[in-house]
Scaffold this active site. Structure first.
Site, PDB file in Angstrom:
ATOM      1  N   GLY A  31      13.311 -16.182  21.853  1.00 34.14           N
ATOM      2  CA  GLY A  31      12.644 -17.474  21.877  1.00 34.14           C
ATOM      3  C   GLY A  31      12.580 -18.155  20.518  1.00 34.14           C
ATOM      4  O   GLY A  31      13.275 -17.781  19.592  1.00 34.14           O
ATOM      5  N   HIS A  37      20.890 -20.629  19.316  1.00 33.40           N
ATOM      6  CA  HIS A  37      20.683 -20.187  20.703  1.00 33.40           C
ATOM      7  C   HIS A  37      21.351 -21.167  21.676  1.00 33.40           C
ATOM      8  O   HIS A  37      22.019 -20.758  22.631  1.00 33.40           O
ATOM      9  CB  HIS A  37      19.188 -20.154  21.034  1.00 33.40           C
ATOM     10  CG  HIS A  37      18.372 -19.180  20.248  1.00 33.40           C
ATOM     11  ND1 HIS A  37      17.440 -19.574  19.322  1.00 33.40           N
ATOM     12  CD2 HIS A  37      18.330 -17.817  20.260  1.00 33.40           C
ATOM     13  CE1 HIS A  37      16.843 -18.507  18.806  1.00 33.40           C
ATOM     14  NE2 HIS A  37      17.373 -17.428  19.340  1.00 33.40           N
TER      15      HIS A  37
HETATM   16  P1  AMP Z   1      17.165 -13.881  18.717  1.00 30.70           P
HETATM   17  O1  AMP Z   1      16.315 -14.838  19.507  1.00 30.70           O
HETATM   18  O2  AMP Z   1      17.043 -14.044  17.245  1.00 30.70           O
HETATM   19  O3  AMP Z   1      16.994 -12.454  19.193  1.00 30.70           O
HETATM   20  O4  AMP Z   1      18.667 -14.248  19.037  1.00 30.70           O
HETATM   21  C1  AMP Z   1      19.142 -14.308  20.365  1.00 30.70           C
HETATM   22  C2  AMP Z   1      20.646 -14.446  20.331  1.00 30.70           C
HETATM   23  O5  AMP Z   1      20.993 -15.637  19.626  1.00 30.70           O
HETATM   24  C3  AMP Z   1      21.334 -13.271  19.610  1.00 30.70           C
HETATM   25  O6  AMP Z   1      22.534 -12.942  20.297  1.00 30.70           O
HETATM   26  C4  AMP Z   1      21.613 -13.868  18.254  1.00 30.70           C
HETATM   27  O7  AMP Z   1      22.707 -13.269  17.600  1.00 30.70           O
HETATM   28  C5  AMP Z   1      21.919 -15.308  18.617  1.00 30.70           C
HETATM   29  N1  AMP Z   1      21.742 -16.158  17.435  1.00 30.70           N
HETATM   30  C6  AMP Z   1      20.658 -16.242  16.626  1.00 30.70           C
HETATM   31  N2  AMP Z   1      20.903 -17.089  15.597  1.00 30.70           N
HETATM   32  C7  AMP Z   1      22.168 -17.535  15.760  1.00 30.70           C
HETATM   33  C8  AMP Z   1      23.016 -18.417  15.020  1.00 30.70           C
HETATM   34  N3  AMP Z   1      22.614 -19.014  13.908  1.00 30.70           N
HETATM   35  N4  AMP Z   1      24.260 -18.641  15.488  1.00 30.70           N
HETATM   36  C9  AMP Z   1      24.692 -18.032  16.614  1.00 30.70           C
HETATM   37  N5  AMP Z   1      23.960 -17.197  17.355  1.00 30.70           N
HETATM   38  C10 AMP Z   1      22.709 -16.945  16.938  1.00 30.70           C
END
Ligand code: AMP
Length: 314
Positions: A31, A37
C-alpha cells in the site's frame, strides 16, 4: 472494483474466474501506492482478464526495531488509485486472516542462503517473512501471473526461486524500476525523507550510473568502481550498508566481470533513519554490457517493452 478481505472468498472467486477461462494478474503490495505500483497495475491490466491487487503490511517481514508501526498507510487514497487503474479486485486481508495461527506459527517458508545475503545481512529474517507471506498468497490466489518490481531485486530473485521450487503454476513477471525526475527510485518509504535526506538520496542514482558507465566502457575492476560509488554516497551524507556487483543466480559478490553473465549492481544506504535500496540489472554478453537503469515516471513510453516474463515452470 470489489474489495475482498477474506482469503477463502478470494480463493473461491478466482477459482470461478479460471473456470470461465479468464487469466489472472496478481500484484502484491504493502500500500501507500505511488507511480511504481501503478506501473505494475498497468502492465498487469494489459496482460490479463482479471487484475487482483493486494494491500497487506506484512508484520513478519519487519524486524523488531524496524518501521512496522509507522509504515505509511492511506487506504482511502489507495482504493481510489486502484479504482482509477481499473483493478478488478482489491484484496485487503487482516493480520489474523493471513496468520490464523499467530505470527510465530511454525509455518515459516524459506529459500535458504539467498535470503541471508545483501539486505538479508542487515535485516535478518526479512526475506523469510517475505517468502512466508508470498507462499500464503500464492496458495490463496492460485495459478496466475504475479507482477514484481525490479526495484526490490533481491526479493524478485528470491521469489523466482520460491516459485521454481514450489509453485509451478505461478508465472512471475518482472517490471522496470520507476524513478522520479532526478533518478531517485519511487518508494513508499520516500515519504519519511526530509528535504535534506531527499537531496542526499539523489546521489544513489548518480553513484550507480557512474559505476554502470565504467562497466559499459569496459572497466573490469568492479571493486574499484564500487569503492568510488561508496565515496560519492558517503560524501553526500549517506551511510552505505553495501554497494556491490553480484551474480543474479547466487547473489555472490563479483570482483571482476566475466565475458558473459547476469549481474546486479546494488546498493543499500541509510539516509538519516530511512533505509533506501536501489539497483541496476546488468547483462554482459561477449564482453558487451547492457544496463537496465529503469524508467522515468514522467516518461513511461518504454514501459511495456521493458518487461521480462518467466515461462511457467509447469
Ligand atoms: P511494496 O508496496 O513496497 O511492497 O511494493 C510492492 C511492489 O511494487 C513490489 O513488487 C515492488 O518491487 C514494486 N515497486 C515498489 N517501488 C517500485 C518502483 N519504484 N518501480 C517499480 N516497482 C516498484
Amino acid at each position: 472494483m470489489r474489495v475482498i478481505t477474506e482469503p477463502s472468498e478470494l480463493s473461491t472467486e478466482l477459482d470461478g474466474v479460471r473456470k470461465s477461462g479468464q487469466s489472472i494478474g496478481f500484484v502484491p503490495t504493502m500500500g501507500y501506492l505511488h507511480a511504481g505500483h501503478l506501473s505494475l497495475f498497468n502492465i498487469a491490466r494489459t496482460q490479463n482478464d482479471v487484475v487482483v491487487v493486494s494491500i497487506f503490511v506484512n508484520p513478519t517481514q519487519f524486524g523488531a526495531n524496524e518501521d512496522l508501526d509507522r509504515y505509511p498507510r492511506d487506504f482511502e487514497a489507495d482504493q481510489a488509485l486502484c479504482e482509477a487503474s481499473n483493478v478488478d479486485i482489491l484484496f485487503c486481508p487482516s493480520v489474523d486472516g493471513m496468520y490464523p495461527d499467530g505470527l510465530h506459527a511454525n509455518d515459516k517458508i524459506s529459500v535458504g542462503e539467498m535470503s541471508t545475503k545483501l539486505c538479508g545481512r542487515f535485516r535478518p529474517g526479512h526475506f523469510d517473512g517475505v517468502t512466508t507471506i508470498m507462499a500464503k498468497f500464492f496458495t490463496i490466489v492460485g495459478s496466475c501471473r504475479c507482477y514484481l518490481g525490479k526495484k526490490d531485486a533481491q526479493q524478485v530473485l528470491i521469489l523466482q526461486k520460491l516459485v521454481a521450487e514450489r509453485y509451478p503454476s505461478i508465472n512471475i513477471v518482472t517490471c522496470p524500476t520507476i524513478r522520479e525526475n532526478g533518478g531517485l527510485a519511487l518508494s513508499s518509504r520516500n515519504a519519511y525523507l526530509s528535504q535534506e535526506n531527499h537531496t542526499s538520496a539523489l546521489s544513489i542514482y548518480l553513484a550507480l550510473d557512474a559505476c554502470a558507465r565504467g562497466i559499459e566502457s569496459g572497466t573490469n575492476d568492479i571493486d574499484s568502481l564500487c569503492a568510488q560509488a561508496c565515496t560519492t554516497l558517503e560524501s553526500a551524507g549517506l551511510s552505505v550498508q553495501y554497494c556491490e556487483l553480484v551474480d543474479r543466480s547466487t547473489l555472490d559478490h563479483v570482483p571482476t566481470l566475466n565475458a558473459s553473465g547476469e549481474y546486479l549492481l546494488c546498493v543499500a544506504v541509510m539516509a538519516g533513519t530511512t533505509r533506501l535500496i536501489d539497483n541496476f540489472f546488468i547483462d554482459v554478453v561477449n564482453g558487451s554490457a547492457t544496463v537496465d537503469r529503469g524508467i522515468d515516471a514522467t516518461n513511461m513510453d518504454g514501459l511495456q517493452e521493458n518487461i521480462a516474463t518467466e515461462a511457467p515452470h509447469a
